[in-house]
Structures are given as structure tokens and as C-alpha cells.
Design an enzyme around this catalytic site. Structure first.
Site: not given
Ligand code: HSE
Length: 403
Positions: A128, A130, A184, A195, A199, A296
Site C-alpha cells: 500500500g 509503504i 479485492e 494477494d 505481492k 484503501g
Molecule cells: N485487497 C488488498 C488488501 C488491497 O487488502 O491489502 C491492497 O493491495
């Protein structure tokens, strides 16, 4: 591109992140960016922007000769890749927030950057707000990192925090996470650990130079967590967190996503709600921790804004660690060969019936508990044997790493 001039930007997607970017861009006093067009899919949706900016045709944007940056923030992985590929072939710099697309097509995207000598940057795709990718890339460019651990998904951290602190029900909190815009579109990607896995693929490239395909990484999620598990952790002064880990093990790397009991003196213990946290261990810098909002509209929008701004001074990732590994290994470079999956890991397994654990290679049972309401074991198990639970919708087993 020069930071003295206005830069022309076009957006693909105007969902949660797109709207966040639009807001933060309008409040930026430094960056002079003109949004020329916004390409969206659904013509029936009402949009909160001047409709002359909206287009439904991607070629309206990709065929333009006057664009500096394309910002891709759409949900459809293959379509996102097609857009990014064409933009790069047309020598337009790209900012992307699509972690699944980036992780899935990483090899191709890396080649496209080299062949077209064009930037593709994606800070918003992991952690996010960071600035972790640029930190791994620039700050740690010469440092020997030994491990990286992190909470990389806001939705699951929000669920775990509220279950623990507010005793709220899992599905109720997930519904809140969806309505706030943390989750998501398909929240299974969040709760099952996918997810986080996408990452982690990206962070592994920037931390260690290791390209892994998402299917190679073990990812277990929190979809089966119950209050019994949360209570068990609380009684021991622990918290359950969904942790992404990548650590050097000899010449190889142990890379996986798994719930984990963390102790109160662990930096990740304090990372709550939708916050993310990343702990990096370096040979000389020792332990460093980065935290910030992980999901967010505005936090993610601000990461995209920072990427657009970086492009004004012609920033590109240099992939130093990846290039170095490729230089050392030559034609033998293969991410899968760098992955160590042959080790033993200590886990807590909460199950209904003994047969739920079939296939798990149990090497040593440390603790066993059975009662009418809850059964669990803590055991050392073969890591490889846990892959059968990845994305397994039928299983109700909850697996959590124990330190
Ligand atoms: N769905 C992702 C989360 C959104 O909750 O981290 C941000 O990448």
C-alpha cells in the site's frame, strides 16, 4: 520527461485506487499532472468526474502520441497485461497497481522494459502506502539481505484484528472490508493468501533478485480461522497474522505465505487493522521495520502518485539484484531452482477429523489437544506436504506457523 513541465497521464480503471489517485492528485501542490483520459469498462456506471474525460476504448489512449504516462489499475489480469504491453511497445511509461498481473506476467514485463527501454513502476502493488519496493531497490541495493517478513494484505489483517479486539464475526468484518474498499473484487484472493503471494513475488525480485511464479509459492490463508484459534493465541499472549516470508537458506530461498502466531515483542504484533508492516533483515543494517496503511483508496492512490512523480525524473527500477544473479547463474538462472521447499516447519493444525490432515507429513508431534469443541496438534511437518491446502476451498483445516 521533466519535472518542470506538466505531464500527461491517462488512467485505465476508475475504481477504488483510481478515485483515490484522482483525489490525491487534485491536492498535490507539487506535481503538475494532467489527466487526459480515463478508460473504464462499464458504461452504465455514474462517474464522479467530467464525462469528457471518460472513454470506453483503450485505443483512444494507447494510440495517442502525446502521453507521458499510462496508469493501469484494472481488475482483469489478462486485459491489464495487454494494455501495459501495448503502452510499453508504444514507449509510454507505465505505472501499475495490479499485483496479480505483475506477478503473473513478471518475466514478460521485465523483457518489455529492457527491449523498449521504457519504465514500468509499481509501488502501489505491494505494501500500500509503504514505499517498500523503491526502498528494497535503492536503499538496499548493495546490502546483503537475509530475510524479509511482512503483513502485506490489509483485508486479512483487518479481519484478524477485529476478530481479536472486537470479537466480531469473520463474515461481518469481511463485508465491512469489502464496503470500505480494502478487499479485492474477489475477496477469496485476500483471505486465501493469494494477494499476499502476488505481492511477495514482487518483493522477492526486489529484495533478492529471485523471480518466482505465483504457482510455485506456498500460500495458506485465514479463510478457516475461528474464534477458537484467536482465543488460543490470546491465552498465550500471541496474535495471529498472515505473514509473507522470504529468507535466504544457503544458496536457496524459503518463500511462502502462512498465518503465524506472533509474540508481543515481534514488530508485526503491533501492526493492526488495515495496516501493513515489513521487516527487513540486512547483514549490516540489521533489522528495519516499515509500517503504513496497506489498503484503501487514498493510501494506495498516494503510492501511485509517488510513482507518477518519480517518472518526472525518469526513474526506473534497475533490478540490480536480479541482474547480478542472472550474471552469476547465466543460462542456468531459474527462479524455481532457487526455491527451497525441502524443510521442516513447526505448525499448529486445527482440524475437525483426523482424516482432514491426510497427506501432511508429520515428523514430530509437539502437542496434541482434543475436545468436543476443538482439536489441534502442534507438529513439525514437511513443508512440501502443505501445498495441497493452497487454494483448497473444501478443507476446513486452519494451519498457522509456530515459532
Ligand atoms: N485487497 C488488498 C488488501 C488491497 O487488502 O491489502 C491492497 O493491495
Amino acid at each position: 520527461m521533466s519535472n518542470e513541465e506538466n505531464i500527461s497521464v491517462a488512467l485505465f480503471g476508475f475504481g477504488c485506487v483510481g478515485q483515490g489517485l484522482y483525489d490525491v492528485l487534485n491536492h498535490s501542490e507539487v506535481l503538475q499532472a494532467n489527466i487526459e483520459k480515463i478508460c473504464v469498462k462499464d458504461a452504465s456506471k455514474k462517474r464522479s468526474v467530467d464525462m469528457s474525460l471518460i472513454t470506453y476504448s483503450k485505443d483512444d489512449i494507447l494510440d495517442r502520441k502525446d502521453l507521458d504516462v499510462v496508469v493501469e489499475m484494472i481488475n482483469d489480469t489478462d486485459e491489464a497485461f495487454a494494455i501495459v504491453k501495448k503502452a510499453m511497445e508504444n514507449k509510454i511509461a507505465v505505472v501499475s497497481a495490479s499485483k496479480k498481473m505483475l506477478a503473473t506476467y513478471f518475466e514478460e514485463l521485465y523483457k518489455l522494459q529492457e527491449e523498449n527501454n521504457v519504465a514500468l513502476i509499481y509501488e502501489a502493488s505491494a505494501g500500500g502506502s509503504i514505499p517498500i519496493i523503491r526502498t528494497l531497490e535503492e536503499y538496499y541495493d548493495n546490502e546483503l539481505l537475509s530475510s524479509l517478513r511482512g503483513i502485506l494484505n490489509g483485508t486479512t489483517n483487518y479481519i484478524l484484528t477485529r476478530m481479536e479486539l472486537e470479537s466480531k464475526d469473520y463474515s461481518e468484518i469481511l463485508a465491512d472490508a469489502q464496503s470500505i474498499g480494502f478487499a479485492e473484487i474477489d475477496p477469496w484472493l485476500d483471505v486465501a493468501g493469494f494477494d499476499t503471494m502476488y505481492k511477495l513475488c514482487l518483493l522477492s525480485v526486489h529484495a533478492f533478485g529471485v523471480i518466482l511464479k505465483p504457482e510455485q509459492i506456498l500460500a495458506l490463508g485465514i479463510q478457516n480461522v475461528t474464534f477458537n484459534d484467536i482465543r488460543y493465541a490470546r491465552e498465550k499472549g500471541l496474535r495471529i497474522k498472515l505473514v509473507a516470508s522470504a529468507a535466504k537458506a544457503g544458496d536457496k530461498f524459503r518463500v511462502y505465505v502462512m498465518p503465524r502466531f506472533v509474540k508481543s515483542d515481534d514488530e508485526l504484533y503491533k501492526v493492526v487493522y488495515e495496516y501493513n508492516g515489513v521487516e527487513v533483515e540486512g547483514a549490516f543494517s540489521c533489522t528495519q521495520v516499515f509500517t503504513g496503511k496497506g489498503a484503501g483508496s487514498h493510501p494506495t492512490g498516494s503510492a501511485v502518485l509517488s510513482d507518477i512523480s518519480a517518472l518526472t525524473y525518469n526513474y526506473r527500477y534497475s533490478y540490480k539484484k536480479l541482474k547480478k544473479l542472472k550474471r552469476i547463474l547465466g543460462a542456468k538462472y531459474n527462479g524455481a531452482d532457487l526455491l527451497d521447499t525441502e524443510f521442516t516447519i513447526r505448525v499448529y493444525i486445527r482440524y475437525d477429523e483426523q482424516k482432514d490432515m491426510d497427506g501432511i507429513e508429520i515428523k514430530n508431534v509437539v502437542e496434541e489437544y482434543r475436545s468436543p469443541g476443538m482439536n489441534f496438534i502442534i507438529a513439525d511437518v514437511g513443508f512440501n506436504s502443505l501445498y495441497k491446502f493452497k487454494g483448497n476451498k473444501e478443507s476446513k483445516v486452519f494451519i498457522c506457523e509456530v515459532e
